[in-house]
Scaffold this active site. Structure first.
Site, PDB file in Angstrom:
ATOM      1  N   ALA A 133       0.742  -0.952   0.049  1.00 33.05           N
ATOM      2  CA  ALA A 133       0.212  -0.041   0.047  1.00 33.05           C
ATOM      3  C   ALA A 133       1.086   1.064  -0.084  1.00 33.05           C
ATOM      4  CB  ALA A 133      -0.950  -0.044   0.786  1.00 33.05           C
ATOM      5  N   GLU A 169       2.182   1.639  -6.523  1.00 31.70           N
ATOM      6  CA  GLU A 169       3.317   1.191  -8.663  1.00 31.70           C
ATOM      7  C   GLU A 169       2.819   2.078  -9.807  1.00 31.70           C
ATOM      8  OE1 GLU A 169       0.862  -0.059  -5.699  1.00 31.70           O
ATOM      9  OE2 GLU A 169       1.188  -1.616  -5.198  1.00 31.70           O
ATOM     10  N   ASP A 190      20.990  30.810 -30.504  1.00 33.94           N
ATOM     11  CA  ASP A 190      21.701  31.516 -31.387  1.00 33.94           C
ATOM     12  C   ASP A 190      21.252  32.881 -30.700  1.00 33.94           C
ATOM     13  OD1 ASP A 190      23.641  29.296 -31.668  1.00 33.94           O
ATOM     14  OD2 ASP A 190      22.889  28.264 -33.221  1.00 33.94           O
ATOM     15  N   ASP A 236      22.152  24.666 -34.522  1.00 36.38           N
ATOM     16  CA  ASP A 236      21.872  23.681 -35.777  1.00 36.38           C
ATOM     17  C   ASP A 236      23.299  23.199 -36.354  1.00 36.38           C
ATOM     18  OD1 ASP A 236      23.346  25.976 -35.958  1.00 36.38           O
ATOM     19  OD2 ASP A 236      22.197  27.467 -37.121  1.00 36.38           O
ATOM     20  N   THR A 278      -8.968   2.780  -8.728  1.00 39.75           N
ATOM     21  CA  THR A 278      -9.192   4.209  -8.460  1.00 39.75           C
ATOM     22  C   THR A 278      -8.202   4.984  -9.077  1.00 39.75           C
ATOM     23  OG1 THR A 278     -10.287   3.547  -7.985  1.00 39.75           O
ATOM     24  CG2 THR A 278      -9.970   5.744  -6.467  1.00 39.75           C
TER      25      THR A 278
END
Length: 909
Positions: free
Chosen positions: A284, A288, A330, A641, A738
């Protein structure tokens, strides 16, 4: 030959270069070649041990969160919860597959670099020219350079016949560079070393010869490849924060399980029963679904970013944008449009302003005083300037589906756009002014001249355009009000002053001049150009700032992000653009490349944050700026670039490559690719990153709050000697079904209006700060208290199954109400719009329907051991569970969650 890397080849004279490489202009002999191949090795990059898919898989498994989930699966398996164990295992497998794919793609960046190397090279050996594999080129080889060839190795220019090289992949500057023999100062920036040619760059014009001085990893490109090969990507803030959280949760769950087990045994419970109870409590405590929720939230954020022109290559990088404190950008094409535009003219003693930006030929020409000129009212002087700009021109202006574009030199394109704004058809210049001969522009002479036969005129015309200081010296007369007048000292001084004033505005200044020639003249030589010209006027042009970049820079500063502009352009242009965009105060002097070399990392980081502008930088400077900023504690996003940007893009916290102008090497090294090369998109991406981090944080708070509420319920029941309030199947249902129905919609929360008005997340701060921990403790206590109270209330009636069903349902209902409240942290959810996130409505509705099925159907009764509830039971459940929404809104109103962190607005200093 490591010593090669420290030789300043550009600073030596030709004889010194030839002596050091032990060669001459006649080329090497076969015996020399074999000896040098053994000494220096082949002209290629070091081979890298390829990473196997299995190694990448194990790399993904080295994570505290994965360890925690594996432990949860093992515990569930021991406890007999096969479904729980299976679900957790699937989550681990999916997370591993996703991470492996991302890492595999990153490994391709070095391969992209290798593909840039020239496959063939033309060299002079044994007294004749030979074409050989580029890998066999050695220091001392003489390269024969012709248009279209790719340079095989770093070389010193021996001979140049208007040799032009496209170095954009290395320097980021799109203009071809003219090369010629000569020598430079040792501190000359790489972009200005016009006596050197570099591996992977391409010959775009002319021809020449060069002697190889460096090969393989000793070349500039090789050094970049080595940096990319050895540079490790830093762990992203999200990965670090999730790792820390997983470790804490793991330790807490183990301690909790041990404490419960010991306590239960001491109270006399059966050892086996307590082992199962402790395992249930530990399960609990572990969310998970966290990796799955994180993955889904990041993936959905990636989709939103793609719609805003940002393609994400590495999922964890999405969140890092939310923590970014510095953006290094740039200039050309990112902050500016990369479309040269004529904005001012000077001709006939008058200054004109030109409206309209970019290559779209929509605009007008006005006298600076405000008097408009149009069509046939243009002065003869202005008309002549427009004609020279259109006739002495090799570019083409073309309208395509995605707008107007220029083929050829951007500056010449700007002149065609100007002519079109004046009503001229640029294509007609080639018909009315038939070109007979051309002297191409060269970096040595700094002008271009054409000999044209002009339709309807008896004489041919010589049109010249180039550097003002050269054309002024070539001119003996000047065009003024349609008349040719003598270029006396006062007029010469006037032209110089106007040119200087244009330059101080950050404009690129080009001059125009002309002379006449007889129709029998068929070819030009420089003697006819460099004397007796009539000076016509000046163009002042600029690569205009993107209008949206100004607002984007302002938004970034309001968000506490410092914007640093890094450009290879000159300091005057850099300063002008930076002040126009708002990145620096007007008049602030940019830091240049040579100055960077003499700075400590601390000083460099300080200057980056204070001045915000760098000019005339070399490839290595960008990486140094990045490392200095990171060492000072900044989270840095770096744009790029070119090939030279690859190490910086890979080493940055966020590497951002340009999708349009970027090389494949830059794209493969980056985390994010901009499809529009726009600075605004970077800020949009930062905004999305903050939205994603906020959604992740709210999701984690939601999961831990509800899981802690479960633990409190189970632990308190044990302490009080009560039966287990829920079965293992019920706990699994709450933790996966849930939770999933409510948390995924929280990850889809749309951005709030103030997301860019908040400061960045401090780099050292965990995923949960004090206010979030306080929220978790307060609300989890409420969940545990409310759930256990109803369980005890119904337990007193003697029906354990119904008491467990009520506890099971009220815990789920707490999540329904909290899903709405969890959408905001500091402001009321009503301010954001209670139902503005339709996914929350759908998710909670789905969770309610599923809970009804678990409680009121035969299948639910069988799987969960539930019993049907009455309307009165449901009313009590809703009344108790809704308190979490009410309490959370009251605490927000009272400012309990409000952060004490001060704004870190980064305005220009």
């Amino acid at each position: 030959m490591k010593s090669e890397t420290i030789v300043q080849w550009h600073a030596l004279d030709k004889d010194q270069v030839l002596r050091l490489v032990a060669a001459d202009e006649g080329g090497l002999k076969d015996l020399q070649v074999q000896e040098r191949l053994r000494k220096h090795g082949p002209n290629e990059f070091k081979s890298v041990k390829s990473v196997s898919p299995l190694e990448l898989v194990f790399k993904q498994l080295k994570s505290p969160l994965i360890y925690l989930l594996a432990a949860a699966a093992a515990i569930s398996l021991v406890a007999g919860n096969l479904i729980d164990a299976a679900v957790v295992t699937v989550v681990v497998i999916l997370n591993t597959i996703l991470g492996t794919i991302q890492e595999w793609r990153a490994e391709r960046s070095l391969e992209a670099l290798r593909q840039l190397a020239a496959p063939k090279a033309k060299v002079r050996r044994n007294g004749r020219d030979n074409e050989i594999p580029a890998s066999e080129v050695v220091p001392g080889d003489v390269l024969i350079l012709e248009t279209g060839a790719r340079i095989a190795a770093d070389s010193r220019v021996l001979k140049s016949e208007e040799l032009q090289i496209n170095e954009s992949t290395l320097t980021g500057e799109s203009q071809p560079v003219f090369k010629h023999p000569g020598r430079h100062a040792e501190n000359q920036a790489l972009a200005d070393r016009d006596n050197m040619v570099w591996m992977s760059t391409a010959v775009t014009g002319g021809r020449g010869k060069a002697i190889v001085v460096s090969t393989g990893t000793n070349t500039v490109l090789g050094e970049i490849a080595e940096q990319v090969r050895t540079l490790e990507r830093d762990e992203t803030p999200l990965q670090r924060r999730l790792g820390e959280l997983a470790t804490k949760l793991g330790v807490a769950s183990v301690l909790l399980a041990a404490a419960l087990f010991v306590l239960g045994v001491l109270r006399g419970y059966d050892v086996v029963e307590m082992l199962l109870f402790s395992v249930a409590a530990a399960v609990a405590a572990i969310p998970e679904g966290l990796p799955a929720i994180v993955g889904i939230t990041l993936a959905l954020g990636v989709q939103r970013m793609a719609k805003r022109n940002a393609i994400v290559r590495r999922l964890p990088a999405v969140e890092t944008l939310g923590s970014t404190t510095v953006i290094c950008s740039d200039k050309t094409g990112t902050i500016t449009k990369n479309e040269m535009t004529v904005t001012e003219l000077w001709v006939g003693g008058k200054t004109y302003e030109v409206t309209g930006l970019g290559f779209d030929p929509t605009g007008e020409i006005h006298l600076q005083e405000g008097a408009e000129t149009s069509g046939p009212d243009y002065s003869p002087d202005l008309k002549m300037l427009l004609i020279i700009g259109g006739a002495a021109n090799n570019a083409r202006l073309i309208e395509r589906e995605n707008g107007w574009q220029v083929e050829g030199n951007p500056s010449e394109g700007a002149m065609l756009v100007l002519a079109a704004k004046a009503g001229y058809d640029p294509d007609l210049f080639r018909i009315s002014h038939r070109r007979k001969h051309e002297i191409p522009f060269s970096s040595e002479h700094k002008y271009m001249a054409v000999l044209n036969e002009v339709k309807g005129q008896a004489n041919s015309a010589i049109y010249v355009k180039g550097a003002p200081e050269h054309l002024i010296g070539f001119s003996t007369h000047m065009l003024e009000n349609g008349l040719t007048v003598e270029m006396d000292e006062s007029r010469r001084r006037m032209v110089e002053l106007v040119g200087d004033s244009f330059a101080r505005k950050g404009l690129r200044v080009i001059a125009a001049a002309l002379s006449e020639a007889g129709n029998d003249l068929e070819t030009l030589d420089r003697s006819k150009v460099e004397n007796g010209l009539t000076f016509v006027g000046l163009w002042g042009m600029v690569d205009p700032v993107r209008p949206e970049a100004i607002q984007a820079a302002k938004s970034a500063q309001e968000a506490g992000i410092r914007v640093v502009m890094i450009t290879g352009d000159n300091a005057v242009t850099a300063s002008t653009i930076a002040s126009e965009v708002g990145m620096a105060r007007s008049g602030v002097t940019p830091v240049t490349g040579p100055e960077i070399d003499n700075m400590s990392d601390e000083a460099l980081a300080r200057h980056a944050l204070e001045t915000g502008t760098f000019a005339r930088v070399s490839p290595a400077h960008k990486l140094r700026i990045l490392e200095a900023l990171k060492q000072s504690g900044e989270i840095v996003a770096m744009t790029g670039d070119g090939v030279n940007d690859a190490p910086a893009l890979k080493g940055a916290d966020i590497g951002i490559a340009m999708g349009r102008s970027g090389t494949e090497v830059a794209k493969e090294s980056a985390d994010i690719i901009l499809t529009d090369d726009n600075f605004r998109t970077i800020v949009n991406a930062v905004e999305e990153g903050r939205v994603i981090f906020g959604n992740l944080q709210r999701t984690i708070v939601f999961l831990i709050t509800t899981n802690l509420g479960e633990i409190m319920t189970l632990a308190t029941a044990l302490l009080l000697g009560l039966p287990l309030p829920m079965t293992a199947a019920m706990i699994l249902w709450i933790n996966l079904v849930t939770d999933g129905a409510c948390t995924v919609p929280i990850g889809l929360e749309p951005r709030h209006v103030d997301v860019l008005r908040r400061p960045p997340i401090p780099p050292g701060e965990g995923i949960l700060d004090r206010r979030q921990i306080l929220r978790i403790v307060l609300l989890a206590t409420l969940v545990g208290t409310g759930t256990l109270s109803l369980f005890v209330y119904y337990l007193d009636a003697g029906n354990v199954a119904k008491a467990q069903t009520v506890a099971f349902t009220v815990l789920a209902a707490f999540q329904w109400f909290y899903a709405f409240a969890a959408r905001t942290t500091q402001i009321s959810v009503f301010s954001a719009g209670l139902f503005s996130n339709r996914w929350i409505v759908l998710g909670v509705a789905s969770a309610i329907i599923l809970q009804l099925a678990a409680v009121h159907t035969t299948v639910g009764h069988t799987v969960f051991h539930t019993v049907s509830l009455t309307l009165g039971d449901w009313s009590l459940i809703i009344m108790v569970s809704s308190t979490i929404f009410i309490l959370d809104e009251v605490l927000k109103f009272l400012g309990v969650y409000r952060t004490a962190r001060k704004s870190m607005k980064a305005s220009p200093r």
